[in-house]
Motif scaffolding. Sequence first.
Motif, mmCIF file in Angstrom:
data_model
loop_
_atom_site.group_PDB
_atom_site.id
_atom_site.type_symbol
_atom_site.label_atom_id
_atom_site.label_comp_id
_atom_site.label_asym_id
_atom_site.label_seq_id
_atom_site.Cartn_x
_atom_site.Cartn_y
_atom_site.Cartn_z
ATOM 1 N N ASP A 51 25.143 47.120 33.183
ATOM 2 C CA ASP A 51 25.843 45.844 33.296
ATOM 3 C C ASP A 51 26.958 45.744 32.257
ATOM 4 O OD1 ASP A 51 24.294 45.655 31.006
ATOM 5 O OD2 ASP A 51 23.491 43.671 31.475
ATOM 6 N N GLU A 56 30.645 46.726 35.454
ATOM 7 C CA GLU A 56 30.630 46.047 36.747
ATOM 8 C C GLU A 56 31.949 46.227 37.490
ATOM 9 O OE1 GLU A 56 28.815 42.065 36.341
ATOM 10 O OE2 GLU A 56 27.771 42.942 34.607
ATOM 11 N N GLU A 57 33.057 46.394 36.762
ATOM 12 C CA GLU A 57 34.340 46.711 37.409
ATOM 13 C C GLU A 57 34.270 48.087 38.073
ATOM 14 O OE1 GLU A 57 39.017 47.286 36.170
ATOM 15 O OE2 GLU A 57 37.788 45.975 34.929
ATOM 16 N N LEU A 59 31.552 49.588 39.125
ATOM 17 C CA LEU A 59 30.637 49.444 40.260
ATOM 18 C C LEU A 59 31.302 48.738 41.437
ATOM 19 C CD1 LEU A 59 27.392 48.559 38.288
ATOM 20 C CD2 LEU A 59 27.712 50.560 39.759
ATOM 21 N N HIS A 60 32.036 47.685 41.174
ATOM 22 C CA HIS A 60 32.696 46.945 42.258
ATOM 23 C C HIS A 60 33.752 47.790 42.963
ATOM 24 C CE1 HIS A 60 31.405 42.887 40.359
ATOM 25 N NE2 HIS A 60 30.457 43.407 41.114
ATOM 26 N N ARG A 64 29.430 48.419 44.774
ATOM 27 C CA ARG A 64 28.101 48.366 44.165
ATOM 28 C C ARG A 64 28.053 47.193 43.177
ATOM 29 N NH1 ARG A 64 24.945 50.359 47.312
ATOM 30 N NH2 ARG A 64 23.427 50.308 45.640
ATOM 31 N N TYR A 65 26.855 46.930 42.646
ATOM 32 C CA TYR A 65 26.655 45.734 41.842
ATOM 33 C C TYR A 65 25.933 46.032 40.536
ATOM 34 C CZ TYR A 65 27.900 43.721 46.275
ATOM 35 O OH TYR A 65 28.563 43.426 47.426
ATOM 36 N N LYS A 66 25.995 45.056 39.643
ATOM 37 C CA LYS A 66 25.319 45.120 38.355
ATOM 38 C C LYS A 66 23.896 45.626 38.552
ATOM 39 C CE LYS A 66 24.002 41.209 36.286
ATOM 40 N NZ LYS A 66 24.093 39.987 35.470
ATOM 41 N N ASP A 68 23.146 48.860 39.209
ATOM 42 C CA ASP A 68 23.173 50.172 39.853
ATOM 43 C C ASP A 68 23.665 51.235 38.865
ATOM 44 O OD1 ASP A 68 22.411 49.032 42.257
ATOM 45 O OD2 ASP A 68 24.445 48.894 43.031
ATOM 46 N N TRP A 70 26.002 54.033 37.486
ATOM 47 C CA TRP A 70 27.456 53.896 37.601
ATOM 48 C C TRP A 70 28.278 55.127 37.257
ATOM 49 C CZ3 TRP A 70 30.036 53.914 32.783
ATOM 50 C CH2 TRP A 70 29.251 53.640 31.654
#
Length: 186
Positions: A51, A56-57, A59-60, A64-66, A68, A70
């Motif tokens: 996270d 998160e950038e 992942l996005h 994908r999301y917080k 996961d 990476w």
Amino acid sequence: MAKNKNYVGAILGLIICLCFSTTRTLADDIECVKRTYTGELGVVEATGHNDGPRVEEYLHSVGRYKGDAWCAAFVHWVLQKCGVSNIPYSGYSPSWFPSKYVVYKRGRANNKTPQTADVFGLYFQNMGRVAHVGFIDSWPTDSKYAITVEGNTSDANTGNATREGGKTCLKRRLKSQIYIVSRWVR
């Protein structure tokens, strides 16, 4: 008559623009990738659970999301920032190694020497697949080690094959650990 002069002027302007436009070279693309991944060194997860704003950038960038893993999202994010085309829209490590992009595979004859900006994969026996990816920063011919840049790893330079560590780090990895390498910057 004035209409024809406008067309001639427009065509000449276009020709001049094309003659003086900058063309991206392979070296420019490799430099962009290196500059981009180097600029991310030291990014750390906020709570140690995949996270934080930058994580998160990454992942996005692959949907994908917080929470996961990476490492593959980091690879995608860097290559996307540099405009590298035809890259997988994926945070799944194995998807970074389609055969037409593979330049090196442990034990294979006729391997190419990995180079800066290539993507490497570590194979995890317990998972039966490539389960961690990162970038080759250098592959010295006179050393048993490669220098890598990886997301979601630890900063320990022990050569251990870790896949969860919470940081973006420069590492020294044993070449014998590197299972496969693909080349997306061409």
